[in-house]
Scaffold this active site. Structure first.
Site, PDB file in Angstrom:
ATOM      1  N   LYS A 116      -2.448   1.890  71.090  1.00 36.01           N
ATOM      2  CA  LYS A 116      -2.180   2.255  69.537  1.00 36.01           C
ATOM      3  C   LYS A 116      -1.511   2.403  68.965  1.00 36.01           C
ATOM      4  O   LYS A 116      -0.841   1.980  67.961  1.00 36.01           O
ATOM      5  CB  LYS A 116      -3.254   3.611  69.448  1.00 36.01           C
ATOM      6  CG  LYS A 116      -4.717   3.457  69.483  1.00 36.01           C
ATOM      7  CD  LYS A 116      -5.267   4.909  69.521  1.00 36.01           C
ATOM      8  CE  LYS A 116      -6.729   5.203  70.337  1.00 36.01           C
ATOM      9  NZ  LYS A 116      -7.946   4.356  69.681  1.00 36.01           N
ATOM     10  N   GLY A 164     -13.333   5.518  72.594  1.00 34.55           N
ATOM     11  CA  GLY A 164     -14.601   6.545  72.587  1.00 34.55           C
ATOM     12  C   GLY A 164     -13.999   7.832  72.095  1.00 34.55           C
ATOM     13  O   GLY A 164     -14.910   8.781  72.442  1.00 34.55           O
ATOM     14  N   GLY A 165     -13.211   7.891  71.455  1.00 33.17           N
ATOM     15  CA  GLY A 165     -12.849   9.393  70.897  1.00 33.17           C
ATOM     16  C   GLY A 165     -12.354  10.176  71.861  1.00 33.17           C
ATOM     17  O   GLY A 165     -12.182  11.520  71.909  1.00 33.17           O
ATOM     18  N   GLU A 275     -10.096  -1.865  62.401  1.00 36.85           N
ATOM     19  CA  GLU A 275     -10.570  -0.542  61.940  1.00 36.85           C
ATOM     20  C   GLU A 275      -9.732   0.448  61.116  1.00 36.85           C
ATOM     21  O   GLU A 275      -8.475   0.443  61.433  1.00 36.85           O
ATOM     22  CB  GLU A 275     -10.950   0.325  63.299  1.00 36.85           C
ATOM     23  CG  GLU A 275     -12.068  -0.181  64.110  1.00 36.85           C
ATOM     24  CD  GLU A 275     -12.554   0.929  64.929  1.00 36.85           C
ATOM     25  OE1 GLU A 275     -13.612   0.761  65.659  1.00 36.85           O
ATOM     26  OE2 GLU A 275     -11.896   1.833  65.702  1.00 36.85           O
ATOM     27  N   ARG A 297     -12.659  -7.607  70.435  1.00 40.89           N
ATOM     28  CA  ARG A 297     -13.898  -8.127  71.012  1.00 40.89           C
ATOM     29  C   ARG A 297     -15.199  -8.152  69.729  1.00 40.89           C
ATOM     30  O   ARG A 297     -14.889  -7.639  68.727  1.00 40.89           O
ATOM     31  CB  ARG A 297     -14.405  -6.998  72.152  1.00 40.89           C
ATOM     32  CG  ARG A 297     -14.231  -5.709  71.749  1.00 40.89           C
ATOM     33  CD  ARG A 297     -14.942  -4.721  72.655  1.00 40.89           C
ATOM     34  NE  ARG A 297     -14.533  -3.309  72.318  1.00 40.89           N
ATOM     35  CZ  ARG A 297     -15.059  -2.629  71.377  1.00 40.89           C
ATOM     36  NH1 ARG A 297     -16.382  -2.965  70.771  1.00 40.89           N
ATOM     37  NH2 ARG A 297     -14.802  -1.477  71.048  1.00 40.89           N
TER      38      ARG A 297
HETATM   39  P1  ADP Z   1     -11.176   5.673  69.598  1.00 41.12           P
HETATM   40  O1  ADP Z   1     -10.597   4.598  70.040  1.00 41.12           O
HETATM   41  O2  ADP Z   1     -11.054   6.803  70.783  1.00 41.12           O
HETATM   42  O3  ADP Z   1     -12.441   5.405  69.142  1.00 41.12           O
HETATM   43  P2  ADP Z   1     -10.155   5.628  67.001  1.00 41.12           P
HETATM   44  O4  ADP Z   1      -8.674   5.814  66.974  1.00 41.12           O
HETATM   45  O5  ADP Z   1     -10.919   4.545  66.652  1.00 41.12           O
HETATM   46  O6  ADP Z   1     -10.320   6.388  68.459  1.00 41.12           O
HETATM   47  O7  ADP Z   1     -10.908   6.896  66.089  1.00 41.12           O
HETATM   48  C1  ADP Z   1     -12.216   7.391  66.024  1.00 41.12           C
HETATM   49  C2  ADP Z   1     -12.750   8.026  65.288  1.00 41.12           C
HETATM   50  O8  ADP Z   1     -11.575   9.240  64.851  1.00 41.12           O
HETATM   51  C3  ADP Z   1     -12.473   7.416  63.708  1.00 41.12           C
HETATM   52  O9  ADP Z   1     -13.707   6.639  63.573  1.00 41.12           O
HETATM   53  C4  ADP Z   1     -12.483   8.615  62.571  1.00 41.12           C
HETATM   54  O10 ADP Z   1     -13.824   9.133  62.727  1.00 41.12           O
HETATM   55  C5  ADP Z   1     -11.606   9.772  63.407  1.00 41.12           C
HETATM   56  N1  ADP Z   1     -10.234   9.540  63.062  1.00 41.12           N
HETATM   57  C6  ADP Z   1      -9.524   8.688  63.565  1.00 41.12           C
HETATM   58  N2  ADP Z   1      -8.118   8.877  63.142  1.00 41.12           N
HETATM   59  C7  ADP Z   1      -8.231   9.812  62.289  1.00 41.12           C
HETATM   60  C8  ADP Z   1      -7.214  10.556  61.269  1.00 41.12           C
HETATM   61  N3  ADP Z   1      -6.032  10.072  61.248  1.00 41.12           N
HETATM   62  N4  ADP Z   1      -7.839  11.321  60.391  1.00 41.12           N
HETATM   63  C9  ADP Z   1      -9.143  11.633  60.424  1.00 41.12           C
HETATM   64  N5  ADP Z   1     -10.061  11.313  61.405  1.00 41.12           N
HETATM   65  C10 ADP Z   1      -9.743  10.147  62.013  1.00 41.12           C
END
Ligand code: ADP
Length: 655
Positions: A116, A164-165, A275, A297
């Site tokens: 990231k 996956g959060g 995203e 993907r």
């Molecule tokens: P992962 O790769 O673990 O899925 P992401 O970066 O795609 O992580 O983020 C997953 C979710 O977390 C997003 O869909 C959003 O809901 C929340 N999120 C991510 N970044 C932020 C941010 N800067 N502020 C608020 N929510 C966020």
């Protein structure tokens, strides 16, 4: 075009890819683990190759074995699906070194977007807005805490290798920063083997809006509009839709431009998703969206895009990988109507969404109302088992309508009439979300589900009528009256046995004794003992109400009422005697629970009374001991979530 491809995946996505390949006249090779030997994707493919034991680390993640399978079957290309090896650049290198085609982007594109922090730097350079924050190399607590203060609280700590959060922590005040940082690092290290984090501004009223992009090997890149995936639970998508509700044309133009710019910056080829996180605190505005990450993907939620654009994204993937140009130009891609996707999982919303396993004895997806279209993406059939080895998503219901309201109503409707028994599912939770007023108004942010979780997971108490219906179905007495044959209609009326028929139902530790008798008017009197309140009698007819449906499955009966379902185990009066005589061949879970500890292994000889496993249910631990001497053929997996009646231990047949 290829003549044969291998699909390095399982479940619904393997089935999805096979369907398009078949349509295009491309032959398919499936791969499978022990647990998947009889699964749908194996049955559908032209050929199938066994690649190892059930755990993913010994099968679906073993790239070399998959490449060997492709070479041996003469497949020319490998489609990775999503998850597993789909974003592993080393695998892509190996596929190419073996002289095969990877149906996806180049290893270089995957590497550029893999972490990231590096991805954010790259996007900044390409002129794509990124979330304000720190994504440098320094990892010292003092440095990161200072950066957090500069960014301004609340902030979000994220693992750079995250997915996956996982490895993500929201921090609201400087006092909590140190602890959150060590928590995020610990989780990141455990999940990704990399504890490097970045710190971002936590976006207020966040919405997750992503853009589908597609590139080819000739430098062309297009977008296929956006998807809104703001309905999330713990950063995991629950219901996705396209287009995003309330999206102003100006903002759509800005977002899709940025996405195409991002794809071109890495010479992207194939299907990808950019995203973005959006600050919706003052509605959708073109200056309030920022790049979060790119998924290199096909996404789980790609069907909503297909529904609103009429494009088969898998077909495009195959064409582009085979060296063709993108089949259309940007101008030719049009938005039509609105689509939703709901992900059905075997998990228990009433118990913190604990994943469950079991056999899907009864599985019936409802039809969609006129005016809407339904696509069911699934990797299972009735009778298939959900094993503890893989993600418990069993189906995606994808609904399209001419407008958002029609599509959403149709989705809620389909969810409420879908019948699944044999394992708990989140279907009623999904239906409640689809009926939620704020969701319906398009007023959704990533916190919506958490705020309303209690209401969305509430289960209405079981009525006496429901229990009576279950007892009637279990007794088999009410069955024949649905027939128009007047003699069958009298089936419940048996002058040769006096009085009522006794049926015993069990639910958890509750035992319900029902005595059923036929009334002169052809209806049934069901006297219930053990149900709350006890000692009640209910008059019912066997023709269920419009909303009530019944499924009988081995040892159980399930009553479906709207989105809710109520399952009871049927006590077999002969079971105990038979068990005593023959020696028990298998032991079943007496109630839903978690297999906490497994103390024996298959193949092991055990003695009567020896503890075999510990089942945690109803907040208590229950030791399951061997009922007799024997050899274990099969035993449940530690950590598995089981339902009432799941086989915990099976003994080898005595010789
Ligand atoms: P992962 O790769 O673990 O899925 P992401 O970066 O795609 O992580 O983020 C997953 C979710 O977390 C997003 O869909 C959003 O809901 C929340 N999120 C991510 N970044 C932020 C941010 N800067 N502020 C608020 N929510 C966020």
């Amino acid at each position: 075009m290829f003549t044969k491809i291998l699909i390095a995946n399982r479940g619904e996505i393997a089935v999805r890819v096979i369907r398009t390949a078949r349509k295009m006249g491309v032959r398919t090779v499936a791969v499978y683990s022990d647990a998947d030997a009889k699964s749908l994707h194996v049955a559908m493919a032209d050929e199938a190759v066994h690649i190892g034991p059930s755990p993913v680390g010994e099968s679906y993640l073993v790239g070399d074995r998959i490449i060997t399978a492709a070479l041996e079957t003469g497949a020319e290309a490998i489609h990775p699906g999503y998850g597993f090896l789909s974003e592993n650049p080393d695998f892509v290198d190996k596929v190419m070194a073996a002289g095969l085609v990877f149906i996806g982007p180049s290893a270089a594109s995957i590497r550029a977007m893999g972490l990231k922090d590096a991805a954010k730097l790259l996007m900044e350079k390409a002129g794509v807005p990124v979330v304000p924050g720190y994504h440098g190399d320094g990892q010292a607590l003092v440095l990161l805490a200072t950066k957090a203060r500069e960014i301004g609280y609340p902030v979000l700590i994220k693992a750079r290798a995250g997915g996956g959060g996982k490895g993500m922590r929201r921090v609201d005040s400087p006092d909590d920063f140190a602890e959150a940082l060590s928590g995020a690092k610990r989780e990141a290290k455990a999940s990704f083997g990399d504890e490097h984090v970045l710190v971002e501004k936590y976006v207020d009223k966040p919405r997750h809006i992503e853009v589908q992009v597609f590139g080819d090997n000739f430098g062309n890149a297009v977008h296929l509009f956006e998807r809104d995936c703001s309905a999330q639970r713990r950063h995991q998508k629950v219901i996705e839709e396209a287009p995003a509700p309330g999206m102003p044309a100006e903002m759509r133009a800005a977002m899709t431009d940025a996405a195409v710019k991002a794809a071109k910056a890495i010479k992207y080829s194939g299907a990808g998703t950019i995203e973005f996180i959006v600050d919706a605190s003052e509605g959708l505005r073109p200056d309030r969206f920022w790049f979060m990450e790119m998924n290199t993907r096909l996404q789980v939620e790609h069907p909503v895009t297909e529904m609103v654009t009429g494009v088969d994204l898998v077909e495009w993937q195959l064409r582009v990988a085979a060296g063709e140009k993108l089949p259309v130009t940007q101008k030719e891609i049009k938005l039509d109507g609105h689509a939703f996707e709901a992900r059905i999982y075997t998990e228990d919303p009433t118990r913190g969404f604990l994943p469950a396993i079991g056999t899907l004895h009864h599985l019936q997806f409802a039809d969609v109302a006129a005016g809407a279209k339904l696509r069911v993406e699934t990797g299972v059939r009735a009778g298939d088992a959900v094993s503890p080895f893989y993600d418990p998503m069993i189906a995606k219901l994808v609904v399209h309508g001419p407008d958002r309201e029609t599509a959403l109503t149709a989705l809620a409707d389909v969810l409420e009439r879908t019948e699944i028994a044999g394992s708990v599912t989140n279907a009623s939770f999904l239906a409640a979300l689809a009926r939620d007023v704020d969701f319906a108004a398009g007023d959704v942010d990533t916190g919506l589900i958490a705020r309303k979780q209690e209401a969305l997971t509430a289960v209405s108490p079981t009525s006496l009528e429901t229990i009576a219906q279950a007892a009637l179905a279990a007794s088999g007495m009410g069955n024949a009256t649905a027939s128009s044959d007047p003699w069958n209609a009298l089936a419940g009326y048996a002058h040769f046995h006096a009085g009522a028929r006794r049926t015993v139902l069990r639910r958890g530790e509750e035992e319900i004794i029902a005595r059923i008798s036929v009334r002169p008017d052809g209806r049934f009197d069901v006297a219930l003992d053990g149900a709350e309140p006890s000692g009640h009698s209910v008059a019912i007819s066997s023709s269920k109400g419009e909303n009530t449906r019944v499924a009988r499955w081995p040892g159980h009966v399930t009553i479906f009422e709207g989105a809710a379902s109520y399952t009871f185990a049927i006590q077999d009066p002969f079971a105990k005697a038979a068990d005593a005589e023959a020696g028990v061949a298998s032991m079943r879970a007496p109630m839903p629970g978690l297999v906490k500890v497994v103390k024996a292994a298959s193949g092991e000889t055990v003695r009567k009374g020896q503890p075999l496993l510990i089942l945690e249910a109803m907040k208590m631990e229950h030791t399951v001991a061997a009922p007799h001497d024997g050899i274990i053929a099969e035993i449940a997996t530690e950590g598995a979530q089981v339902t009432d009646g799941t086989v915990l231990v099976r003994f080898e047949e005595a010789v």
